[in-house]
Design a protein around this motif. Structure first.
Motif, PDB file in Angstrom:
ATOM      1  N   TRP A   3       1.404  -1.255  -0.132  1.00  0.00           N
ATOM      2  CA  TRP A   3       0.269   0.079   0.174  1.00  0.00           C
ATOM      3  C   TRP A   3       0.588   1.337  -0.280  1.00  0.00           C
ATOM      4  CZ3 TRP A   3      -4.925   2.506   2.077  1.00  0.00           C
ATOM      5  CH2 TRP A   3      -6.109   1.631   2.228  1.00  0.00           C
ATOM      6  N   CYS A   4       0.416   2.561  -0.123  1.00  0.00           N
ATOM      7  CA  CYS A   4       1.010   3.790  -0.836  1.00  0.00           C
ATOM      8  C   CYS A   4       0.251   4.455  -0.068  1.00  0.00           C
ATOM      9  CB  CYS A   4       2.221   3.819  -1.972  1.00  0.00           C
ATOM     10  SG  CYS A   4       2.832   5.106  -1.812  1.00  0.00           S
ATOM     11  N   PRO A  86       5.498  22.643   2.847  1.00  0.00           N
ATOM     12  CA  PRO A  86       5.335  21.777   3.557  1.00  0.00           C
ATOM     13  C   PRO A  86       6.067  20.650   1.999  1.00  0.00           C
ATOM     14  CG  PRO A  86       3.131  22.575   3.052  1.00  0.00           C
ATOM     15  CD  PRO A  86       4.794  24.432   2.836  1.00  0.00           C
ATOM     16  N   ILE A  87       6.274  19.545   2.064  1.00  0.00           N
ATOM     17  CA  ILE A  87       6.932  18.484   1.146  1.00  0.00           C
ATOM     18  C   ILE A  87       6.333  17.580   1.209  1.00  0.00           C
ATOM     19  CG2 ILE A  87       9.472  19.925   1.645  1.00  0.00           C
ATOM     20  CD1 ILE A  87       9.612  16.531   3.251  1.00  0.00           C
ATOM     21  N   GLY A  88       6.987  17.077  -0.134  1.00  0.00           N
ATOM     22  CA  GLY A  88       5.598  15.563  -0.275  1.00  0.00           C
ATOM     23  C   GLY A  88       6.619  14.426   0.458  1.00  0.00           C
ATOM     24  N   TRP A  89       5.894  13.669   0.934  1.00  0.00           N
ATOM     25  CA  TRP A  89       5.298  12.496   2.115  1.00  0.00           C
ATOM     26  C   TRP A  89       5.082  10.608   1.350  1.00  0.00           C
ATOM     27  CZ3 TRP A  89       9.215  13.386   5.676  1.00  0.00           C
ATOM     28  CH2 TRP A  89       8.777  14.774   6.115  1.00  0.00           C
ATOM     29  N   ALA A  90       6.029  10.267   2.231  1.00  0.00           N
ATOM     30  CA  ALA A  90       5.155   8.651   1.262  1.00  0.00           C
ATOM     31  C   ALA A  90       5.309   7.550   2.782  1.00  0.00           C
ATOM     32  CB  ALA A  90       5.968   8.140  -0.365  1.00  0.00           C
ATOM     33  N   VAL A  91       4.112   7.090   2.675  1.00  0.00           N
ATOM     34  CA  VAL A  91       4.491   5.872   3.710  1.00  0.00           C
ATOM     35  C   VAL A  91       3.734   5.135   2.825  1.00  0.00           C
ATOM     36  CG1 VAL A  91       2.791   4.931   5.623  1.00  0.00           C
ATOM     37  CG2 VAL A  91       3.346   7.825   5.474  1.00  0.00           C
ATOM     38  N   LEU A 115      -4.673  -1.924   7.952  1.00  0.00           N
ATOM     39  CA  LEU A 115      -3.494  -0.841   8.591  1.00  0.00           C
ATOM     40  C   LEU A 115      -3.186   0.451   7.725  1.00  0.00           C
ATOM     41  CD1 LEU A 115      -1.449  -0.743  10.450  1.00  0.00           C
ATOM     42  CD2 LEU A 115       0.513  -1.696   9.118  1.00  0.00           C
ATOM     43  N   GLY A 116      -3.329   0.393   6.391  1.00  0.00           N
ATOM     44  CA  GLY A 116      -2.709   1.108   5.173  1.00  0.00           C
ATOM     45  C   GLY A 116      -4.579   2.218   6.049  1.00  0.00           C
ATOM     46  N   ARG A 117      -5.456   1.813   5.847  1.00  0.00           N
ATOM     47  CA  ARG A 117      -7.073   2.652   6.171  1.00  0.00           C
ATOM     48  C   ARG A 117      -6.479   3.862   7.374  1.00  0.00           C
ATOM     49  NH1 ARG A 117      -9.955  -1.866   3.617  1.00  0.00           N
ATOM     50  NH2 ARG A 117     -10.435  -0.625   1.684  1.00  0.00           N
ATOM     51  N   HIS A 118      -6.227   2.775   8.285  1.00  0.00           N
ATOM     52  CA  HIS A 118      -5.731   3.191  10.337  1.00  0.00           C
ATOM     53  C   HIS A 118      -5.225   4.263   9.963  1.00  0.00           C
ATOM     54  CE1 HIS A 118      -6.049   2.281  14.121  1.00  0.00           C
ATOM     55  NE2 HIS A 118      -5.040   2.917  13.714  1.00  0.00           N
ATOM     56  N   ILE A 119      -4.150   3.644   8.944  1.00  0.00           N
ATOM     57  CA  ILE A 119      -2.322   5.079   8.804  1.00  0.00           C
ATOM     58  C   ILE A 119      -3.580   6.023   7.975  1.00  0.00           C
ATOM     59  CG2 ILE A 119      -0.457   5.922   7.582  1.00  0.00           C
ATOM     60  CD1 ILE A 119       0.125   3.019   8.262  1.00  0.00           C
ATOM     61  N   VAL A 120      -4.099   6.283   7.032  1.00  0.00           N
ATOM     62  CA  VAL A 120      -4.882   7.595   6.179  1.00  0.00           C
ATOM     63  C   VAL A 120      -5.925   8.459   7.129  1.00  0.00           C
ATOM     64  CG1 VAL A 120      -6.924   7.949   4.652  1.00  0.00           C
ATOM     65  CG2 VAL A 120      -4.721   6.074   3.702  1.00  0.00           C
ATOM     66  N   ASP A 121      -6.446   7.413   7.887  1.00  0.00           N
ATOM     67  CA  ASP A 121      -7.654   8.023   9.078  1.00  0.00           C
ATOM     68  C   ASP A 121      -6.940   8.578  10.459  1.00  0.00           C
ATOM     69  OD1 ASP A 121      -9.601   6.590   8.204  1.00  0.00           O
ATOM     70  OD2 ASP A 121      -9.802   5.384   9.423  1.00  0.00           O
ATOM     71  N   ARG A 124      -5.729  12.223   8.472  1.00  0.00           N
ATOM     72  CA  ARG A 124      -6.779  12.770   8.789  1.00  0.00           C
ATOM     73  C   ARG A 124      -7.154  13.721   9.423  1.00  0.00           C
ATOM     74  NH1 ARG A 124     -10.196   9.440   4.109  1.00  0.00           N
ATOM     75  NH2 ARG A 124      -8.971  10.065   2.367  1.00  0.00           N
ATOM     76  N   ALA A 125      -7.216  12.810  10.824  1.00  0.00           N
ATOM     77  CA  ALA A 125      -7.410  13.844  12.160  1.00  0.00           C
ATOM     78  C   ALA A 125      -6.240  14.464  12.056  1.00  0.00           C
ATOM     79  CB  ALA A 125      -7.180  12.681  12.988  1.00  0.00           C
ATOM     80  N   GLU A 126      -5.120  14.622  11.929  1.00  0.00           N
ATOM     81  CA  GLU A 126      -4.124  15.446  11.650  1.00  0.00           C
ATOM     82  C   GLU A 126      -4.282  16.740  10.631  1.00  0.00           C
ATOM     83  OE1 GLU A 126      -1.271  15.595  14.036  1.00  0.00           O
ATOM     84  OE2 GLU A 126      -2.216  14.548  14.964  1.00  0.00           O
ATOM     85  N   HIS A 127      -5.730  16.417  10.328  1.00  0.00           N
ATOM     86  CA  HIS A 127      -5.687  17.715   8.744  1.00  0.00           C
ATOM     87  C   HIS A 127      -4.880  17.688   7.678  1.00  0.00           C
ATOM     88  CE1 HIS A 127      -8.859  19.447  12.356  1.00  0.00           C
ATOM     89  NE2 HIS A 127      -7.580  19.413  12.448  1.00  0.00           N
ATOM     90  N   ILE A 128      -4.052  16.738   7.527  1.00  0.00           N
ATOM     91  CA  ILE A 128      -3.572  16.109   6.368  1.00  0.00           C
ATOM     92  C   ILE A 128      -4.637  15.107   5.585  1.00  0.00           C
ATOM     93  CG2 ILE A 128      -1.989  14.589   5.480  1.00  0.00           C
ATOM     94  CD1 ILE A 128      -0.218  15.450   8.782  1.00  0.00           C
ATOM     95  N   ASP A 129      -4.306  15.810   4.402  1.00  0.00           N
ATOM     96  CA  ASP A 129      -4.860  15.314   3.250  1.00  0.00           C
ATOM     97  C   ASP A 129      -4.265  13.582   2.465  1.00  0.00           C
ATOM     98  OD1 ASP A 129      -7.779  15.951   3.793  1.00  0.00           O
ATOM     99  OD2 ASP A 129      -6.975  18.021   1.745  1.00  0.00           O
ATOM    100  N   ALA A 130      -4.706  12.218   2.735  1.00  0.00           N
ATOM    101  CA  ALA A 130      -3.722  11.537   2.030  1.00  0.00           C
ATOM    102  C   ALA A 130      -4.163  11.410   1.143  1.00  0.00           C
ATOM    103  CB  ALA A 130      -3.775  10.503   3.449  1.00  0.00           C
ATOM    104  N   MET A 131      -3.771  10.784   0.407  1.00  0.00           N
ATOM    105  CA  MET A 131      -4.047  10.335  -1.237  1.00  0.00           C
ATOM    106  C   MET A 131      -3.384   9.088  -1.193  1.00  0.00           C
ATOM    107  SD  MET A 131      -3.203  10.989  -5.203  1.00  0.00           S
ATOM    108  CE  MET A 131      -1.476  10.439  -4.886  1.00  0.00           C
ATOM    109  N   HIS A 132      -4.625   7.734  -0.926  1.00  0.00           N
ATOM    110  CA  HIS A 132      -3.818   6.340  -1.303  1.00  0.00           C
ATOM    111  C   HIS A 132      -4.218   6.077  -2.330  1.00  0.00           C
ATOM    112  CE1 HIS A 132      -5.645   1.735  -2.027  1.00  0.00           C
ATOM    113  NE2 HIS A 132      -4.217   1.735  -1.404  1.00  0.00           N
TER     114      HIS A 132
END
Length: 137
Positions: A3-4, A86-91, A115-121, A124-132
């Protein structure tokens, strides 16, 4: 399978100088540490982050036959993390499969996706729009 998750944020900018990083422009310790701690607070107990040439990673192994590696890295040029922008990040999350699992093509896609969905959540709780980004086989 992996997952990325990609996003842009100033939340995890490096705090130590460039020459203390894994490589020039390779940041991610602050993100990896925050993520390991945030997961732990939610009951997802992981290992501590360790450095690699490309970023930082840590493991989540809830059972003897399931181990997921979570990798955190910046997507920027050297010195980009020091101007406050801001810079780009990948998990990325990758399942580490043993020989028997590989021989029989066994994988725990559900655990990986959960786990991927949990990390995205958490992001988002930190007000970061994550893109899967779609899974990598």
């Amino acid at each position: 399978m992996a997952w990325c998750i990609e996003f842009s944020s100033a939340r995890f900018l490096p705090t130590l100088p460039e020459d203390c990083q894994a490589n020039p422009g390779v940041y991610g310790f602050e993100l990896a540490l925050w993520l390991a701690q945030a997961l732990n607070r939610q009951g997802v107990v992981t290992g501590y982050p360790s450095a690699e040439d490309w970023g930082w990673c840590f493991d989540y192994a809830p059972t003897d036959d399931l181990r997921l590696t979570i990798a955190c890295a910046s997507l920027c040029k050297a010195d980009a993390g020091y101007d406050g922008r801001p810079i780009g990040w990948a998990v990325s999350i990758r399942e580490q499969r043993g020989l028997e699992q590989r021989l029989h093509n066994l994988s725990n896609h559900t655990a990986l996706e959960n786990l991927g969905r949990h990390i995205v959540d958490l992001l988002r709780a930190e007000h970061i729009d994550a893109m899967h980004v779609p899974p990598i086989a």
